[in-house]
Enzyme design. Structure first.
Site: not given
Length: 339
Positions: A39, A42, A60, A89, A95, A103, A192, A197
């Site tokens: 992420t 990205h 992380e 919240c 939640c 949420c 892959d 990998r």
């Protein structure tokens, strides 16, 4: 404090910024290590959350408690911790069901608000989790990505002896392999384009790793008595691979939507086939709530092979280089930033 601020796609600026302030229900964490997530890549490339720049990414992370609010009773100063990055919240329908991403007020550390590529990060203290003794910072910083695959396994409801195909053998794909092995999936087939990998996926516990896309469907059918896979996990974020997933599942099979795509990347679904074959599609992307606690327990008891994820690290001052060179370092399943 020092912080790496992403001021535009592909451009970090190392700045002195104010240390976050905290309220009576919050905690301030002195960051030790932060992993670079897909992420984050990205966001770095401008494909996600571009409207939120400038931003301090990074989610992380692990560290130690530097301070906490007057109403916080479960933390102590200097305590080593990780944290759930999903801030809801706490009281709404979603939640209460631990579906915090839905949420209405949800935000995420390092994605919707400033994160951990900095000396300090602040967040609600209720999301801070004490680390067990004997686990290194390098492994501790893997808690959040492991929580993501814990949740994906829950959502996919994989059971003993079910066949699983994992599309993508990058960092999260490798963790999916290890998670599927833990829950008893068999066979586990990885696809892959990278031979390196693929080899790492086999070392992580995959039963087969396919680098030639033209051979993938035949290999899956051969290893599943001609039925197709019970579950296919897309862990890259490619519309092409999501389409491929539809060709690999058996009748009554399940596709786990995990890899992020852009909002302008629609997917063609064979609706009639999905209905008639009773196939299912289910999304999952982030670990939250009890997923984090379970991930931490699994890591603390050595249930994941973590060495390939802890070999590469850069100081915060070299974060631009760390991101710029990611694609040229496929053997580094994870790169961590040191504070």
């Amino acid at each position: 404090m020092k912080a790496a601020v992403l001021i535009a796609p592909h451009r970090f600026d190392l700045r002195d910024v104010p240390t976050p302030t905290i309220g009576p229900e919050d905690a301030l964490i002195r960051v030790a290590r932060v992993g670079i997530c897909g992420t984050d890549v990205h966001i770095f490339n401008g494909h996600y959350a571009a409207d939120r720049l400038p931003l301090i990414p990074g989610h992380e992370f692990c560290g130690e408690v530097a301070a906490f609010g007057s109403n916080v009773k479960h933390l102590t100063e200097g305590q080593r911790v990780v944290a759930d990055i999903n801030i809801g919240c706490g009281t709404c329908y979603w939640c209460r069901r631990n579906e915090i991403l839905n949420c209405p007020t949800m935000t995420q550390v390092g994605i919707g608000r400033d994160g951990a590529f900095a000396e300090y990060v602040a967040l609600p203290a209720r999301l801070v989790i004490a680390a067990p003794e004997g686990i290194s910072d390098a492994v501790l910083a893997l808690t959040e990505p492991v929580a993501c695959v814990v949740r994906a396994a829950r959502k996919a409801q994989v059971s003993f002896g079910q066949s699983v195909v994992i599309l993508g053998a990058g960092p999260i794909g490798n963790l999916h392999v290890q998670m599927m092995r833990l829950v008893g999936a068999a066979p586990i087939i990885v696809a892959d384009l990278s031979l390196d990998r693929c080899q790492m996926a086999l070392a992580a516990g995959a039963d087969a790793a396919i680098s030639n896309p033209d051979q993938l469907r035949a290999e899956v059918l051969a290893r599943t008595q001609g039925r197709g896979a019970d579950v296919v996990i897309e862990s890259v974020g490619s519309p092409r691979l999501y389409a491929t997933a539809q060709t690999l599942i058996r009748k009554g099979g399940h596709i786990a939507f995990f890899g992020l795509t852009g909002p302008d990347q629609p997917l063609h679904i064979d609706i009639l086939r999905t209905i008639l074959e009773e196939n299912s599609l289910k999304g999952s992307v982030a670990g939250m709530g009890e997923d984090m606690h379970d991930a931490l327990t699994l890591l603390a008891h050595g249930r994941f092979k973590t060495d390939p994820f802890t070999a590469a690290s850069y100081p915060l001052g070299d974060i631009q280089t760390a991101f710029d060179t990611l694609s040229s370092r496929p053997a580094d399943l994870k790169t961590q930033i040191l504070l």
